[in-house]
Structure formats: structure tokens, C-alpha cells
Design a protein around this motif. Structure first.
Motif, PDB file in Angstrom:
ATOM      1  N   ILE A 187      48.803   7.268 -44.273  1.00  0.00           N
ATOM      2  CA  ILE A 187      48.696   8.521 -43.517  1.00  0.00           C
ATOM      3  C   ILE A 187      50.061   9.201 -43.527  1.00  0.00           C
ATOM      4  O   ILE A 187      51.070   8.589 -43.177  1.00  0.00           O
ATOM      5  CB  ILE A 187      48.289   8.240 -42.052  1.00  0.00           C
ATOM      6  CG1 ILE A 187      47.060   7.341 -41.991  1.00  0.00           C
ATOM      7  CG2 ILE A 187      48.070   9.552 -41.288  1.00  0.00           C
ATOM      8  CD1 ILE A 187      45.805   7.914 -42.522  1.00  0.00           C
ATOM      9  N   THR A 188      50.098  10.451 -43.946  1.00  0.00           N
ATOM     10  CA  THR A 188      51.389  11.133 -44.007  1.00  0.00           C
ATOM     11  C   THR A 188      51.559  12.157 -42.893  1.00  0.00           C
ATOM     12  O   THR A 188      52.668  12.584 -42.603  1.00  0.00           O
ATOM     13  CB  THR A 188      51.577  11.842 -45.365  1.00  0.00           C
ATOM     14  OG1 THR A 188      50.460  12.719 -45.572  1.00  0.00           O
ATOM     15  CG2 THR A 188      51.637  10.837 -46.495  1.00  0.00           C
ATOM     16  N   HIS A 189      50.438  12.570 -42.270  1.00  0.00           N
ATOM     17  CA  HIS A 189      50.560  13.610 -41.247  1.00  0.00           C
ATOM     18  C   HIS A 189      49.302  13.643 -40.391  1.00  0.00           C
ATOM     19  O   HIS A 189      48.196  13.501 -40.914  1.00  0.00           O
ATOM     20  CB  HIS A 189      50.754  14.976 -41.925  1.00  0.00           C
ATOM     21  CG  HIS A 189      50.945  16.099 -40.961  1.00  0.00           C
ATOM     22  ND1 HIS A 189      52.075  16.224 -40.175  1.00  0.00           N
ATOM     23  CD2 HIS A 189      50.158  17.151 -40.630  1.00  0.00           C
ATOM     24  CE1 HIS A 189      51.961  17.314 -39.424  1.00  0.00           C
ATOM     25  NE2 HIS A 189      50.803  17.880 -39.670  1.00  0.00           N
ATOM     26  N   VAL A 190      49.473  13.810 -39.095  1.00  0.00           N
ATOM     27  CA  VAL A 190      48.309  13.973 -38.216  1.00  0.00           C
ATOM     28  C   VAL A 190      48.466  15.278 -37.455  1.00  0.00           C
ATOM     29  O   VAL A 190      49.515  15.563 -36.892  1.00  0.00           O
ATOM     30  CB  VAL A 190      48.181  12.800 -37.213  1.00  0.00           C
ATOM     31  CG1 VAL A 190      47.004  13.028 -36.265  1.00  0.00           C
ATOM     32  CG2 VAL A 190      47.995  11.485 -37.963  1.00  0.00           C
ATOM     33  N   GLU A 191      47.444  16.091 -37.510  1.00  0.00           N
ATOM     34  CA  GLU A 191      47.472  17.410 -36.868  1.00  0.00           C
ATOM     35  C   GLU A 191      46.451  17.421 -35.737  1.00  0.00           C
ATOM     36  O   GLU A 191      45.258  17.268 -35.977  1.00  0.00           O
ATOM     37  CB  GLU A 191      47.098  18.458 -37.928  1.00  0.00           C
ATOM     38  CG  GLU A 191      47.183  19.883 -37.474  1.00  0.00           C
ATOM     39  CD  GLU A 191      48.588  20.451 -37.643  1.00  0.00           C
ATOM     40  OE1 GLU A 191      49.267  20.080 -38.622  1.00  0.00           O
ATOM     41  OE2 GLU A 191      48.987  21.241 -36.769  1.00  0.00           O
ATOM     42  N   LYS A 192      46.915  17.563 -34.517  1.00  0.00           N
ATOM     43  CA  LYS A 192      45.975  17.601 -33.379  1.00  0.00           C
ATOM     44  C   LYS A 192      45.407  19.010 -33.246  1.00  0.00           C
ATOM     45  O   LYS A 192      46.118  19.991 -33.443  1.00  0.00           O
ATOM     46  CB  LYS A 192      46.705  17.209 -32.082  1.00  0.00           C
ATOM     47  CG  LYS A 192      47.039  15.726 -32.020  1.00  0.00           C
ATOM     48  CD  LYS A 192      46.057  15.010 -31.101  1.00  0.00           C
ATOM     49  CE  LYS A 192      45.861  13.543 -31.355  1.00  0.00           C
ATOM     50  NZ  LYS A 192      46.909  12.692 -31.734  1.00  0.00           N
ATOM     51  N   ALA A 193      44.137  19.083 -32.886  1.00  0.00           N
ATOM     52  CA  ALA A 193      43.480  20.392 -32.844  1.00  0.00           C
ATOM     53  C   ALA A 193      43.802  21.159 -31.575  1.00  0.00           C
ATOM     54  O   ALA A 193      43.283  22.235 -31.362  1.00  0.00           O
ATOM     55  CB  ALA A 193      41.978  20.231 -32.996  1.00  0.00           C
ATOM     56  N   GLY A 194      44.632  20.619 -30.701  1.00  0.00           N
ATOM     57  CA  GLY A 194      44.947  21.337 -29.471  1.00  0.00           C
ATOM     58  C   GLY A 194      44.652  20.480 -28.267  1.00  0.00           C
ATOM     59  O   GLY A 194      44.305  19.308 -28.391  1.00  0.00           O
TER      60      GLY A 194
END
Ligand SMILES: Cc1cc2nc3c(=O)[nH]c(=O)nc-3n(C[C@H](O)[C@H](O)[C@H](O)COP(=O)(O)OP(=O)(O)OC[C@H]3O[C@@H](n4cnc5c(N)ncnc54)[C@H](O)[C@@H]3O)c2cc1C
Ligand SMILES: Nc1ncnc2c1ncn2[C@@H]1O[C@H](COP(=O)(O)O)[C@@H](O)[C@H]1O
Lengths: 325, 246
Positions: A187-194
Motif C-alpha cells: 500500500i503506497t497511499h490511503v485517501e480518506k473520503a472525509g
């Protein structure tokens, strides 16, 4: 013999869906006259895992390795299969979360265990093992028999109440004996949706469609969601034109959800939309067209202009919560 | 690059669903079959896009009897190079995945694409089973895929967000909205599809692990209770006292 439940954690806490799966597994174990064990992977406090006893779990196998901090279906399948062997499990229960649904089919192959996904009720174990689930996008229900000795079930969110009352579950350190090469996904990046409540597990959902005329009008929908502690959803028509993000789109080609309450504002109720929401327990429809098909699938309806009704409803809800909390 | 796209048929999304034989069988009478939407819109089109930039071939595979061939031809019309039909009724996900794995294991595909789920039995099971049978990594619910040599970079949806990941090919990936824009077959594609190779292979013998005992209609909802637009407090009362959801 035992029932093994795979429990997911998030930021060190058991997910709500994990407690639902645990409650389901423990109830099933009771019917089969055996114990309910759980398997947890990755970093989580033992004190948190011990609370699974409240759902009826007697023992939790725990492998803490940080390799499990990110999900990799292949490695997870190996680990859960090893735990199932160790526990002598004849039934494995998972939640129908995104990861549960990626893991369960792999486990089915590894254990040669028949799998039914998205169960909506406790399995029927009288003279067999049958599981009920919605098929054809909610236009039918099927009773599946699992014909193998070992069985796997994934449980739909909000379909099974969380049990409470047991004591503390025992914790046992576990090692599936995997090596670094078993983990293929980096996993290189995790983006939370808010900050909002994630839609897949939400108990209350406020949803809107093309009737809102434009993305700038969603403020009142988000306000209602905030008042209710609800998640927001939308129709495909709306996510197709980028008024709302894709992950909010429910229906046949989007998410299937079954919250306790689904409020649909300015959504016509096309059959492909209903496919994703028709198993909601209570449906409220607000639409200016009395002939909108959604009214036929609703429990409560208000015919009228959303721009008039929603602000009034928000006020009424605020008043209700201020006198009930 | 060698790409495989798993394609299944599904009843047209507006089909009325009925059952026969004492509610033990899905009534296929008058059913209009389409290509399963996520297979067509996302899995197939992303495979074609990658082939167009990186070179290679796109093959489709379908487990089904002869009646599925119009759906397979549509895949060829959209741009697949060739197609394989494994000549068996699909009985359960394990049987379908096993038959595809038997075919794929000696073909060395770099990426095996599937849709998110079929809209008939809504299983979301075949891709995971296929990945396990072939002992490959599996990325589910992907919204993006790029390839650089044998390194795949993908974005997949997680609950409450998205995750970017790297993994080496070969792999299995299930695709959903975001992956690509649907393509409509043009006249040239439709003409070309008629002569593209569609190989029919006999199924090996594999068992199913589950069987549908019977079907039921979905639970009926009572008639809608209408509340006046001037009396939204009444709706709040009903949600609290009657539906007990707030
Ligand atoms: C293969 C396929 C798959 C599909 N999958 C999905 C899916 O997964 N999910 C999905 O949602 N759709 C899906 N669709 C699309 C679906 O058929 C509909 O087109 C879509 O759901 C319509 O969205 P909508 O209700 O927001 O818009 P519309 O159908 O345009 O409805 C807008 C509604 O708002 C009402 N309205 C207008 N003004 C007001 C106002 N001021 N106050 C109150 N009400 C108002 C109107 O009366 C109308 O009922 C799919 C279609 C196909 C062909
Ligand atoms: N009979 C089939 N033949 C080929 N591919 C299939 C078949 N059934 C399912 N698939 C693939 O597996 C995906 C998930 O299907 P399912 O597990 O049925 O929800 C589909 O989107 C297809 O890509």
C-alpha cells in the motif's frame, strides 16, 4: 468442531460489522452446540478483543504481526485458513464488508468449503445448512444449501443485531507462519473520503438525486445527515455527472445497502436504483411528482418540492432531537 | 501483454424476475440477456485501453451455453481480439471459477480482469475464487489500474476512502466505476466481430459447493403512508413512534 469468526478492526477498534458477524457466529455455534472462536489479524489491544465475549465469543486467536496492518486477500486467506484448522472450525463467518467479500471466496477454495455471501438471516441448520440471501438485485430471495462439510457465510451489514451480555473472551496468541513473500500487495497511499459516516455500514442514510437540480443544493441534504448522524448517498444519475462522488452511488451498479432508514429526496426510484436500497427497513420518499415510482416502494412519503420540505423537516428533526437527547 | 477478461451474461436490468417449477428455477422465458454491466463498461474497456497503449491481446472467457454467444460477440465488437466459451451451464461460483482457472492456468495471462459482481446472483465471488485457484494476488473493487512493465499500480475502494497499491503481475482485478468509460460498438466493430475467433472448449468435471434449494419473492412492503407537506412534524413522529428508527 467450532464456529470461527473473522473479525476486522480499524484503527485499533473492532468494526461494527465485526461485532455483527461475531453475534451471528455465536448464535450459530449455540444452535450447533459448539463454541464460537474469533480470529483477529494486525495491531489491536487485547482488551478490545476481549470485549467480543459480550457477543458470545469464547476465545480470540490473535496474530499481531504488522504485516497484517494492510489488507492482502491472499495472505489473509492463508492466515484465516490456518486459524480455521487450528480451531477445528466447521463453519467460518465473515462480515460482508469490502475486505470480507474479497477474503471469503479465497477461503472457500482453500478450505473446500461452500460459501454463501450476503446472508440476511441466521442459517437454517435443521437437517442441512441453508442460507437466505437476496438475488437478482433484490427482485428475489434464494435459499442456498451448502453441500460441503465445511461452510462459509458472509453476513450483510445491519441484518443481524449485535448481542450483548457475555463476559470477556480469552485471548490466545497465534501465528499462521507466513513469510514476507506471502505479502504481495504494497500500500503506497490511503485517501480518506472525509469525516462523514461511511455508507456501507450506516444505519441511517439520506440520499438525493437529480431532483436537486445541482451540486450546490446539497447543503440541506448534508445538514439532514448531520442532524440524524446519517451517511449520505445518491443516485447514479447524480454521480455520473460528478455532482456527488462515485462511492456514494447506490443501486444495481453501485453499493447495495440495507440501513434501518433510507430517505430519498428527488430520486425517481428507477428499478436499478431500487435494487440497491430495497432491503432498507424503512424508506421515506420526498418527491414533487406523485406518480414517481419510488412511492410504490416506500413506507412514508411526502409529495412536494424538496426545496420547501427539506429545510422544514430539518427544523422538525432538530427540535425532536433537542427534546429527546 | 496478455489480458483475459471474464464476461458473464445477466438479465437486462429491467427484467421482471419470476420463478418456475415450484419456485425452484429462475424463469428464463422472455428474458433479454445483456453483458453484465461492470464486465462490459469497466473490465473489458480498461483491458482494451491498456492493450492500445502497451500492445498485446485481449481475450474474453465466458462459462455458458450457446445462448450466451450474442453477448460474447458484443465483447468482440467492442474490441476484444478473440473469445473462449467454456460450454457449461453456470451452476455456482466455485464451478465457474474452477472452469476458468483450468483454462487460464496454462495461458500465462498478465492480468485477469473481472467485473465487480454479476447482477443475477450478486455473489462477488468468482474473481476471489479464481485468484486463489491460480494462487495470484487479487485486487477487488478497483477504480484505476496502470501497468509499468510487470508492476501494476491500482487504486481500490475501501470503506470510507481509497487505497493506492502496488503489486507485480500476474494478478486478478475486479473493476468498477472509475476504471474506464463505456464504449459503444461501432459498425466496423460489429462487422469484424463476426469473423473473430470464438473458441468453444469442453468443460472439465468440477463439482459445485452450493445449490439453490428454492426461491421466494422479496418481502412485500405495505402501502405508502403519505404525510402532508405542511405537516413534516408528523413524519418525525411516525419515524419515532411507528417505525422506531429515530
Ligand atoms: C444498466 C443500468 C444500470 C443502472 N444502475 C443504476 C444504479 O446503480 N443506481 C442508480 O441510481 N441508477 C442506475 N441506473 C440509472 C437509472 O435507470 C436512473 O436513470 C437513475 O436512477 C435516475 O436518477 P434520479 O432518480 O436521480 O433522476 P431522475 O430519474 O431524473 O429523477 C429525478 C426525480 O426528482 C423529482 N424532482 C424534480 N424536482 C423536484 C423537487 N423540486 N422536489 C422533489 N422532487 C423533485 C422528479 O419528480 C423525479 O422523480 C442504471 C441504469 C442502467 C441502464
Ligand atoms: N459464467 C461466467 N463466465 C465468465 N465470467 C464470469 C461468469 N460469472 C461471473 N464471472 C465474472 O466474475 C465477476 C463476478 O461475478 P460473481 O461472482 O457472479 O458476482 C463477473 O463480473 C464476471 O467478470
Amino acid at each position: 468442531m467450532s464456529v470461527l469468526i473473522f473479525v476486522e478492526t480499524q484503527e485499533g477498534k473492532l468494526k461494527k460489522s465485526a461485532r455483527e458477524a461475531a453475534s451471528y457466529g455465536a448464535k450459530l455455534a449455540g444452535k450447533l452446540g459448539t463454541d464460537a472462536l474469533a480470529i483477529a489479524l494486525g495491531k489491536v489491544e487485547h482488551s478490545e478483543l476481549a470485549t467480543l465475549g459480550q457477543q458470545g465469543v469464547t476465545k480470540v486467536l490473535h496474530e499481531e504481526s504488522s504485516n497484517f496492518d494492510h489488507f492482502d486477500s491472499r495472505a489473509y486467506a492463508k492466515a484465516v485458513a490456518a486459524a480455521a484448522d487450528k480451531a477445528g472450525a466447521t463453519v467460518v463467518v465473515l462480515s460482508s464488508s469490502f475486505n470480507g467479500k474479497a477474503l471469503a471466496p479465497r477461503l472457500s477454495v482453500r478450505l473446500k468449503a461452500g460459501l454463501v455471501s450476503n446472508a440476511t438471516e441466521l442459517a437454517n441448520t435443521d437437517g442441512g445448512f441453508t442460507v437466505k440471501k437476496a438475488v437478482f438485485s433484490g427482485k428475489g430471495v434464494a435459499n442456498y444449501s451448502i453441500t460441503t462439510d465445511k461452510k462459509i457465510v458472509t453476513v450483510n451489514a445491519n441484518s443481524f443485531p449485535i448481542a450483548s451480555g457475555g463476559g470477556a473472551a480469552a485471548i490466545e496468541d497465534f501465528s499462521a507462519g507466513l513469510s514476507a513473500s506471502d505479502f504481495a500487495i504494497k500500500i503506497t497511499h490511503v485517501e480518506k473520503a472525509g469525516e462523514g459516516i461511511p455508507l456501507p455500514e450506516a444505519e441511517l442514510v439520506v440520499s438525493a438525486g437529480r431532483g436537486l437540480k445541482g451540486p450546490e443544493n446539497w447543503g440541506m441534504i448534508e445538514e439532514m445527515a448531520t442532524i440524524l448522524h446519517a451517511a449520505t448517498a445518491c443516485s447514479r444519475a447524480v454521480s455520473d455527472v460528478d455532482w456527488r462522488p462515485h462511492h456514494e452511488h447506490v443501486g444495481q451498479t453501485g453499493l447495495t445497502i440495507s440501513p434501518n432508514l433510507y430517505i430519498a429526496v428527488g430520486i425517481s426510484g428507477a428499478i436499478q436504483h431500487l435494487a440497491g436500497v430495497s432491503s432498507s427497513k424503512t424508506i421515506v420518499v420526498i418527491n414533487s411528482d406523485p406518480e414517481a415510482p419510488f412511492f410504490k416502494a416506500a413506507d412514508y412519503g411526502i409529495v412536494g418540492d424538496a426545496f420547501q420540505i427539506v429545510p422544514k423537516l430539518n427544523d422538525a428533526l432538530k427540535k425532536y432531537f433537542s427534546s429527546h437527547n | 501483454m496478455k489480458f483475459l477478461v471474464c464476461i458473464s451474461k445477466a438479465p437486462d436490468t429491467t427484467t421482471k424476475i419470476t420463478f418456475t417449477d415450484n419456485n425452484t428455477k429462475f424463469n428464463e422465458d422472455k428474458v433479454q440477456w445483456i453483458m453484465n454491466p461492470t464486465d462490459e463498461w469497466y473490465a473489458l474497456v480498461r483491458a482494451l485501453e491498456l492493450k492500445e497503449t502497451l500492445g498485446g491481446t485481449v481475450t474474453t472467457v465466458t462459462v455458458g451455453k450457446g445462448d450466451v454467444e450474442p453477448v460474447i460477440r458484443k465483447g468482440l465488437a467492442i474490441g476484444a481480439d478473440d473469445a473462449v466459451r467454456i460450454d457449461a451451464d453456470d451452476t455456482d461460483a466455485y464451478q465457474v471459477a474452477s472452469l476458468i482457472a483450468d483454462y487460464a492456468k496454462s495461458e500465462n495471462f498478465d492480468v485477469i480482469f473481472t467485473g465487480k459482481e454479476t447482477i443475477n446472483y450478486n455473489g462477488f465471488l468468482v474473481p476471489g475464487m479464481l485468484a486463489e485457484l491460480l494462487d495470484l494476488p487479487y485486487v477487488s473493487l478497483a477504480v484505476k489500474l496502470e501497468l509499468n512493465g510487470n508492476v501494476a499500480t491500482a487504486i481500490r475502494e475501501i470503506e470510507g476512502g481509497e487505497e493506492t497499491l502496488q503489486v507485480n503481475t500476474p494478478l486478478v482485478i475486479s473493476c468498477q466505476k472509475g476504471m474506464a468509460e463505456a464504449r459503444i460498438p461501432n459498425m466496423r466493430g460489429i462487422m469484424a466481430a463476426r469473423t473473430k475467433p470464438l473458441k468453444v472448449v469442453a468443460p472439465g468435471s468440477v463439482a459445485s459447493l452450493t445449490v439453490v434449494k428454492n426461491f421466494e419473492p422479496p418481502k412485500e412492503r405495505g402501502n405508502v403512508k403519505l404525510v402532508s407537506a405542511d405537516n413534516v412534524e408528523e413524519l418525525v413522529r411516525l419515524l419515532h413512534e411507528e417505525a422506531k428508527v429515530i
